[in-house]
Design an enzyme around this catalytic site. Structure first.
Site, PDB file in Angstrom:
ATOM      1  N   TYR A  59     -16.900  17.887 -13.675  1.00 48.97           N
ATOM      2  CA  TYR A  59     -17.341  16.497 -13.757  1.00 48.97           C
ATOM      3  C   TYR A  59     -18.336  16.227 -12.620  1.00 48.97           C
ATOM      4  O   TYR A  59     -18.085  16.595 -11.466  1.00 48.97           O
ATOM      5  CB  TYR A  59     -16.108  15.601 -13.637  1.00 48.97           C
ATOM      6  CG  TYR A  59     -16.413  14.130 -13.619  1.00 48.97           C
ATOM      7  CD1 TYR A  59     -16.847  13.485 -14.771  1.00 48.97           C
ATOM      8  CD2 TYR A  59     -16.287  13.384 -12.457  1.00 48.97           C
ATOM      9  CE1 TYR A  59     -17.137  12.130 -14.759  1.00 48.97           C
ATOM     10  CE2 TYR A  59     -16.567  12.028 -12.436  1.00 48.97           C
ATOM     11  CZ  TYR A  59     -16.996  11.414 -13.593  1.00 48.97           C
ATOM     12  OH  TYR A  59     -17.293  10.081 -13.573  1.00 48.97           O
ATOM     13  N   LYS A 116      -9.592   7.346 -18.648  1.00 45.94           N
ATOM     14  CA  LYS A 116      -9.963   7.902 -19.949  1.00 45.94           C
ATOM     15  C   LYS A 116      -8.777   7.803 -20.922  1.00 45.94           C
ATOM     16  O   LYS A 116      -8.352   6.703 -21.216  1.00 45.94           O
ATOM     17  CB  LYS A 116     -10.471   9.329 -19.760  1.00 45.94           C
ATOM     18  CG  LYS A 116     -11.436   9.484 -18.558  1.00 45.94           C
ATOM     19  CD  LYS A 116     -12.726   8.706 -18.719  1.00 45.94           C
ATOM     20  CE  LYS A 116     -13.532   8.589 -17.423  1.00 45.94           C
ATOM     21  NZ  LYS A 116     -13.780   9.830 -16.705  1.00 45.94           N
ATOM     22  N   ASP A 169      -8.020  19.611 -13.439  1.00 49.09           N
ATOM     23  CA  ASP A 169      -8.403  18.279 -13.904  1.00 49.09           C
ATOM     24  C   ASP A 169      -8.092  18.260 -15.403  1.00 49.09           C
ATOM     25  O   ASP A 169      -8.779  18.888 -16.203  1.00 49.09           O
ATOM     26  CB  ASP A 169      -9.891  18.048 -13.630  1.00 49.09           C
ATOM     27  CG  ASP A 169     -10.345  16.641 -14.044  1.00 49.09           C
ATOM     28  OD1 ASP A 169      -9.712  16.044 -14.939  1.00 49.09           O
ATOM     29  OD2 ASP A 169     -11.352  16.157 -13.495  1.00 49.09           O
ATOM     30  N   ARG A 178       0.839  -1.205   0.000  1.00 51.30           N
ATOM     31  CA  ARG A 178       0.000   0.000   0.000  1.00 51.30           C
ATOM     32  C   ARG A 178       0.874   1.256   0.000  1.00 51.30           C
ATOM     33  O   ARG A 178       0.574   2.229  -0.667  1.00 51.30           O
ATOM     34  CB  ARG A 178      -0.951   0.008   1.205  1.00 51.30           C
ATOM     35  CG  ARG A 178      -1.686   1.335   1.363  1.00 51.30           C
ATOM     36  CD  ARG A 178      -2.893   1.325   2.313  1.00 51.30           C
ATOM     37  NE  ARG A 178      -2.812   0.373   3.381  1.00 51.30           N
ATOM     38  CZ  ARG A 178      -2.057   0.499   4.487  1.00 51.30           C
ATOM     39  NH1 ARG A 178      -1.309   1.561   4.667  1.00 51.30           N
ATOM     40  NH2 ARG A 178      -2.059  -0.436   5.406  1.00 51.30           N
TER      41      ARG A 178
HETATM   42  C1  LIG Z   1     -14.133  10.210 -15.360  1.00 57.71           C
HETATM   43  C2  LIG Z   1     -13.694  11.533 -14.842  1.00 57.71           C
HETATM   44  C3  LIG Z   1     -13.346  11.707 -13.494  1.00 57.71           C
HETATM   45  C4  LIG Z   1     -13.475  10.601 -12.472  1.00 57.71           C
HETATM   46  O1  LIG Z   1     -12.584   9.556 -12.713  1.00 57.71           O
HETATM   47  P1  LIG Z   1     -12.873   8.003 -12.362  1.00 57.71           P
HETATM   48  O2  LIG Z   1     -11.650   7.339 -12.869  1.00 57.71           O
HETATM   49  O3  LIG Z   1     -14.138   7.613 -13.046  1.00 57.71           O
HETATM   50  O4  LIG Z   1     -13.009   7.940 -10.876  1.00 57.71           O
HETATM   51  C5  LIG Z   1     -12.906  12.957 -13.097  1.00 57.71           C
HETATM   52  N1  LIG Z   1     -12.830  13.991 -13.970  1.00 57.71           N
HETATM   53  C6  LIG Z   1     -13.166  13.857 -15.266  1.00 57.71           C
HETATM   54  C7  LIG Z   1     -13.055  15.031 -16.178  1.00 57.71           C
HETATM   55  C8  LIG Z   1     -13.612  12.630 -15.745  1.00 57.71           C
HETATM   56  O5  LIG Z   1     -13.965  12.515 -17.029  1.00 57.71           O
END
Ligand SMILES: *Cc1c(COP(=O)(O)O)cnc(C)c1O
Length: 384
Positions: free
Chosen positions: A101, A200, A175, A49
């Protein structure tokens, strides 16, 4: 000599294994590591961890690609978000874009609010409003930027907001999921922290959930590292391997996906049945000049309004053959979705709500002509 992005994407964190010569960093599944006498750690690993060699390779890779000093990996994008929010204290205020998001908003509004963190949302494109909020009696401790935004592809000036935040002593978080470090590097623009849902584009193949954070600050990195271990939302070694594999082709995937998105955006903006197209690469995008300055390419996400309204949008989204009707984004295959009833259902009653006739596309790396034909056939079968 400094290598450029495409080279770094292939090589960062992926030096051949000194012991075996393995060209790919091995998936190290061991949860514990032998000590040579009490506290005598080989390579700094103690317990899985706290640290793991495969995770370390991924953390090094994303750190290089975002041009930072410290990288941290998590079990999901939201686990990474959660870790960043541990930097706040009860009573602190958080300022977010008004169209972040949905899951980020839910975490701030439904979870952290209970622990005394107040979240305000404004349109961060309005720099006067940002300056006013940051100079209020109780200024936010953290500013959360998401650009381009989801699903309307609004573009925020990272360096302008980061400069205002720095003056007010607030931490700027970007982000960078939609842009990836290939298109945009927030730390170079003055942000303190950059966050990814590696689920993504970085993973890129719709087969791994992951999150990443990068910073240049030793102090922030130390606090994040403490909470990464203390709260424990770490990714599995196998998941780290998958994200690493994705990173190596990031540059070529982004080139193709962005080229395809531009073709489709230009075509859609001429097509009857489409009321408006939101894509940062269109010459009439409200931030076209900023996109030019801030991003290498305008990305591969786009959305558009169907003139026929909600029913036409629903028929259209169910009629494509190559575009798969599904949530998520950023993979090799093209996806289609209706934000209002799908990805943005959790914000339906809030200021973040979007039009029910909005269609969002995550454009993949298929042949652009095939993708266009697929959409054309879907328009026809939807009666548009
Ligand atoms: C999908 C997404 C998240 C969250 O990520 P997860 O891997 O689904 O927890 C945060 N910000 C954006 C812009 C996203 O598209």
């Amino acid at each position: 000599m400094t290598d450029r992005f495409e080279t770094l994407a292939v090589h960062a964190g992926a030096a051949p294994d000194p012991e075996t010569g393995a060209v790919v960093p091995p998936i190290q599944m061991s949860t514990t590591f032998k000590q040579d006498g009490v506290g005598g750690l080989r390579g700094g690993f103690e317990y899985g961890r706290s640290g793991n060699p495969t995770r370390k390779a991924l953390e090094e890779a994303i750190c290089v690609l975002e041009n930072g000093a410290h990288g941290l990996a998590y079990a999901s994008g939201l686990a990474a978000t959660q870790n960043i929010l541990y930097l706040l204290e009860p009573g602190d205020r958080l300022l977010m874009s008004d169209d972040v998001y949905g899951g980020t908003w839910r975490l701030a509004d439904k979870v952290w609010r209970r622990y005394g963190i107040e979240t305000d949302t404004i349109d961060l494109r309005d720099l006067d409003a940002v300056a006013t909020t940051l100079s209020s009696a109780k200024p936010p401790r953290m500013v959360w930027i998401e650009t381009p935004s989801n699903p309307l592809l609004k573009v925020i000036d990272i360096s302008a907001v980061a400069r205002l935040a720095a003056v007010a002593g607030a931490i700027t978080v970007v982000d960078n999921t939609f842009a990836t470090p290939y298109l945009q590097r927030p730390l170079e623009l003055g942000a303190d922290l950059v966050l990814h849902s590696a689920t993504k584009y970085l993973g890129g193949h719709s087969d791994v959930i992951g999150g990443l954070v990068v910073t240049r600050s030793d102090e922030l990195a130390e606090r994040l590292r403490f909470h990464q271990n203390a709260a424990g939302a770490v990714p599995s070694p196998f998941d780290c391997f998958l994200v690493m594999r994705g990173l190596r082709t990031l540059a070529v995937r982004m080139e193709r996906a962005c080229a395809n998105a531009l073709v489709l955006a230009l075509w859609l903006s001429e097509r009857p049945g489409v009321a408006a197209v939101h894509y940062p690469g269109l010459p009439d995008h409200p931030a076209a000049e900023l996109v030019e300055r801030q991003m290498r390419l305008p990305g591969a996400m786009l959305s558009f309004e169907m003139s026929g309204g909600e029913e036409a949008a629903r028929r259209f989204a169910a009629a494509t053959r190559l575009f798969t009707l599904a949530e998520s984004l950023g993979a090799v295959e093209s996806l289609i979705e209706l934000p209002a009833p799908m990805t943005h259902a959790s914000v339906a009653e809030s200021a973040l709500a979007v039009s029910p006739s909005l269609v969002r596309l995550s454009v993949g790396i298929e042949n652009a002509g095939d993708l266009q034909s697929d959409l054309e056939a879907a328009f026809r079968s939807a009666g548009s």
